[in-house]
Motif scaffolding. Structure first.
Motif, short mmCIF file in Angstrom:
data_model
loop_
_atom_site.label_atom_id
_atom_site.label_comp_id
_atom_site.label_asym_id
_atom_site.label_seq_id
_atom_site.Cartn_x
_atom_site.Cartn_y
_atom_site.Cartn_z
N THR A 118 6.99 7.21 2.81
CA THR A 118 5.86 7.20 3.75
C THR A 118 4.54 7.14 2.99
N ALA A 119 4.45 7.96 1.95
CA ALA A 119 3.21 7.98 1.18
C ALA A 119 2.93 6.60 0.57
N GLU A 120 4.01 6.01 0.07
CA GLU A 120 3.90 4.69 -0.56
C GLU A 120 3.40 3.65 0.45
N GLU A 121 4.05 3.74 1.64
CA GLU A 121 3.70 2.79 2.71
C GLU A 121 2.23 2.94 3.09
N ARG A 122 1.86 4.20 3.21
CA ARG A 122 0.48 4.49 3.61
C ARG A 122 -0.50 3.93 2.57
N ASN A 123 -0.16 4.20 1.33
CA ASN A 123 -1.03 3.71 0.25
C ASN A 123 -1.13 2.20 0.27
N ARG A 124 0.10 1.60 0.52
CA ARG A 124 0.12 0.13 0.54
C ARG A 124 -0.78 -0.40 1.64
N VAL A 125 -0.61 0.22 2.86
CA VAL A 125 -1.41 -0.22 4.02
C VAL A 125 -2.89 -0.02 3.74
N LEU A 126 -3.19 1.12 3.14
CA LEU A 126 -4.59 1.44 2.85
C LEU A 126 -5.19 0.40 1.89
N THR A 129 -5.62 -2.80 3.62
CA THR A 129 -6.79 -2.76 4.51
C THR A 129 -8.09 -2.90 3.71
#
Lengths: 162, 294
Positions: free
Chosen positions: A86-94, A97
């Protein structure tokens, strides 16, 4: 015999006791003993069965406990994995963006510059046109003052148009 | 009021009893005895004149009649137990079942503790002997009557107060130990039993002496009219009960102890080996020591 010991009577006593022994053994001692031994054996069996059952239960319990422990460990591993993902995904999305925002900003800035350049270029062209037209008129009329006013007016008009 | 009345009634009752008792003691004349005291004593030991006819076959000591009577009583008791009681035994014992079980267990434990290896027959023997001695001695208390050959009435004594009965019991126990020793231990058992050659004599006379002296004391007390109130309760009942218990216990204990000793498997000592080993060791030492000294 001294003391009136009589062997015949002694033998009669022995016979009497032997008969008594047989009677007591077969009618009283043996049945009671057999009953007690049977009961003891049955209780021993019950005891052994109970012990075995208890041991089995203990074994099963230990098995289940180890299974539960393994499952809990698995769950915790999965949880931590999920958290990392999840953290990875979030970082990726961030990151994505942020990159997009940067792009948009860059594009906008470039467009703005292009527009700006274009406007300036158009304005210069128009100024040049006005100057040419004014110069042409001045040259043609030769009225300098009039021409000058004419020039100012047209310049003003151009500015207003813009 | 009621308390006073109670006291009065108790006092009156006691006074009446006292009057009756003194009347009996003072007015009562002892029944004419067929024998004098010394004759009674002598006869209790030797049974010279007081013989009882055994079904008209022969004249025997009253002790033998008592022995048959005790066997009869015990047989009836055992049969009743076997037919009516033992088939209805329950897992959780009732009162009578508990008595029987305790009795059997008592003698089984006695046999087991003294002879841990072989005790199947021993426990049965000890059980029978213990019950026989106890019931036989208590039998004396009931005072069953028999008619002697001379026509006099006699109360049956304990079977073992008769010297023939005591000798029979002692010798039978010795024989039992001997047979047990031979059966379980062969030659060693035989020798072990023969070694105790005084055992039949001591067992016989212990029983005879104990029971006879009890009988004599009771007889002496009963002989005097004035002593035949209250005192017999102590002398007769308690003494009889006590030596019935003691003699039953002593004989069974002795039999099981000797039986255990005789039937015990003895470890054969490897004597020759030991000697050889010792020799070897000494020779080794001899060979080693000179080297060390050198």
């Amino acid at each position: 015999m001294p003391l009136n010991i009589d062997w015949q009577q002694i033998l009669l006593h022995v016979l009497n006791f032997t008969i008594l022994f047989a009677v007591m053994y077969f009618f009283l001692f043996k049945p009671v003993k057999d009953f007690m031994e049977k009961r003891e054996a049955s209780y021993q069996k019950k005891h052994d069965d109970a012990k075995k059952a208890l041991e089995d239960a203990e074994k099963t319990k230990a098995e289940y406990e180890s299974k539960i422990a393994a499952a809990e460990e698995e769950i915790s591993v999965m949880k931590s994995e999920a958290g990392a993902k999840t953290a990875e995904e979030r970082n990726r999305v961030l990151e994505q963006t942020r990159a997009d925002a940067q792009n948009i900003l860059e594009t906008a800035r470039k467009r703005g510059e292009i527009e700006h350049d274009k406007i300036i270029a158009e304005a210069q062209k128009e100024i040049a046109d006005i100057v040419t037209t004014a110069t042409e008129k001045i040259v043609l009329s030769a009225d300098v003052k009039k021409s000058y006013d004419e020039f100012l007016k047209s310049a003003e008009g151009n500015l207003k148009n813009e | 009021m009621s308390k006073k009345r109670r006291i009065v009634s108790v006092v009156v009752f006691a006074a009446i009893l006292l009057v009756i008792l003194t009347g009996i003691v003072l007015l009562g004349k002892p029944a004419p005895r067929p024998e004098s005291l010394s004759e009674t004593m002598r006869d209790a030991v030797l049974h010279e004149s007081m013989k009882v006819s055994l079904f008209g076959l022969m004249d025997v000591n009253p002790g033998l009649i008592s022995a048959f009577a005790v066997t009869g009583i015990l047989t009836v008791f055992a049969l009743i137990c076997r037919i009516f009681v033992i088939p209805r035994f329950k897992e959780i014992p009732g009162k009578f079942q508990l008595v029987l079980e305790t009795l059997v267990d008592l003698f089984r434990n006695l046999a087991k503790s003294n002879s841990p290896e072989k005790n199947r027959v021993l426990s049965a023997y000890v059980f029978t002997a213990g019950v026989y001695i106890f019931v036989g001695t208590m039998f004396e208390l009931f005072g069953f009557q028999a008619v002697t050959t001379s026509g006099a009435s006699i109360s049956l004594p304990a079977p073992l107060a008769d010297i023939n009965g005591a000798i029979a019991m002692g010798c039978l126990s010795y024989l039992f130990i001997l047979v047990g020793g031979i059966a379980n231990n062969g030659w060693h058992g035989f020798l072990g039993t023969i070694k105790e050659f005084s055992l039949p004599l001591s067992m016989s006379f212990r029983l005879f002496g104990a029971l006879l002296s009890g009988a004599l004391v009771t007889e002496l007390v009963y002989y005097t009219m004035a002593l035949s109130f209250i005192v017999p309760v102590l002398v007769g009942v308690l003494f009889t009960l006590l030596h019935a218990l003691i003699q039953a216990y002593v004989l069974t204990l002795l039999v099981s102890m000797f039986y255990g000793e005789v039937s015990e498997k003895k470890l054969q000592k490897p004597k020759r080996r030991k000697k050889k080993q010792i020799k070897e060791e000494t020779t080794d030492n001899n060979t080693i020591t000179p080297e060390v000294s050198k």
